[in-house]
Write a protein that holds these residues in place. Structure first.
Motif, short mmCIF file in Angstrom:
data_model
loop_
_atom_site.label_atom_id
_atom_site.label_comp_id
_atom_site.label_asym_id
_atom_site.label_seq_id
_atom_site.Cartn_x
_atom_site.Cartn_y
_atom_site.Cartn_z
N ASP A 1 5.84 3.38 0.61
CA ASP A 1 5.48 2.04 0.25
C ASP A 1 5.51 1.33 1.47
O ASP A 1 6.67 1.26 2.44
CB ASP A 1 6.44 1.30 -0.79
N TYR A 2 4.28 0.45 1.86
CA TYR A 2 4.38 -0.39 3.03
C TYR A 2 4.14 -1.78 2.51
O TYR A 2 3.30 -2.02 1.41
CB TYR A 2 3.33 0.11 4.13
N TRP A 3 4.53 -2.82 3.33
CA TRP A 3 4.45 -4.23 2.73
C TRP A 3 3.94 -4.93 4.10
O TRP A 3 4.39 -4.92 5.40
CB TRP A 3 5.61 -4.80 2.42
N GLY A 4 3.21 -6.14 3.98
CA GLY A 4 2.52 -6.95 4.75
C GLY A 4 3.70 -8.18 5.04
O GLY A 4 4.77 -8.17 4.36
N GLN A 5 3.51 -8.90 5.88
CA GLN A 5 4.42 -9.82 6.26
C GLN A 5 4.30 -11.16 5.21
O GLN A 5 5.25 -11.97 5.28
CB GLN A 5 4.25 -10.45 7.73
N GLY A 6 3.41 -11.14 4.52
CA GLY A 6 3.14 -12.04 3.50
C GLY A 6 2.25 -13.42 3.98
O GLY A 6 2.13 -13.70 5.33
N ALA B 1 0.85 -1.25 0.02
CA ALA B 1 0.10 0.15 -0.08
C ALA B 1 0.88 1.23 0.09
O ALA B 1 1.98 1.50 0.59
CB ALA B 1 -1.04 -0.01 1.09
N ASP B 2 0.35 2.08 -0.87
CA ASP B 2 0.97 3.69 -0.76
C ASP B 2 0.31 4.53 0.17
O ASP B 2 -0.74 4.82 0.16
CB ASP B 2 0.98 4.26 -2.25
N ILE B 3 0.98 4.73 1.27
CA ILE B 3 0.30 5.37 2.48
C ILE B 3 0.97 6.55 3.01
O ILE B 3 2.37 6.49 3.20
CB ILE B 3 0.21 4.21 3.56
#
Length: 122
Positions: free
Chosen positions: A110-115, A97-99
């Motif tokens: 840019d933020y990323w989840g853990q998968g 997500a671009d937050i």
């Protein structure tokens, strides 16, 4: 701080369906584009689908017609409905997500989840 938490992965037989969810939380001012990416063993991470805040979507050719991305802006959540799953869809799926945060509302990051692991058996 901002966190993306994914859920919904698992093991499914070919032809089956799964629905992934990703909820963003923290000091969020605004969320622009949200998306899903995946990475299979030995391969590079690749785009699966993205969706803008206004609902415009983009899909990888390999998932068009089978996967549907959607979002709930009120809940800061993005979903990925995956139908007609194939063994080649097996991968770790990551939410992105671009937050922009309350502290820095003008600039997004840019933020990323853990998968979350998706395994499709043949």
């Amino acid at each position: 701080q901002v966190q993306l938490v994914e859920s919904g992965g698992g093991l499914v037989q070919a032809g089956g369906s799964l629905r992934l969810s990703c909820a963003a939380s923290g000091s969020i001012f605004s969320i622009r584009t949200m998306g899903w990416y995946r990475q299979a063993p030995g391969k590079q991470r690749e785009l699966v689908a993205t969706i803008t805040r206004g609902g415009n979507t983009n899909y990888a050719d390999s998932v068009k017609g089978r996967f549907t991305i959607s979002r709930d802006n009120a809940k800061n959540t993005v979903y990925l409905q995956m139908n007609s799953l194939k063994p080649e869809d097996t991968a770790v799926y990551y939410c992105n997500a671009d937050i922009s945060t309350i502290r820095v509302p003008i600039v997004g990051a840019d933020y990323w989840g853990q998968g979350t692991q998706v395994t499709v058996s043949s």
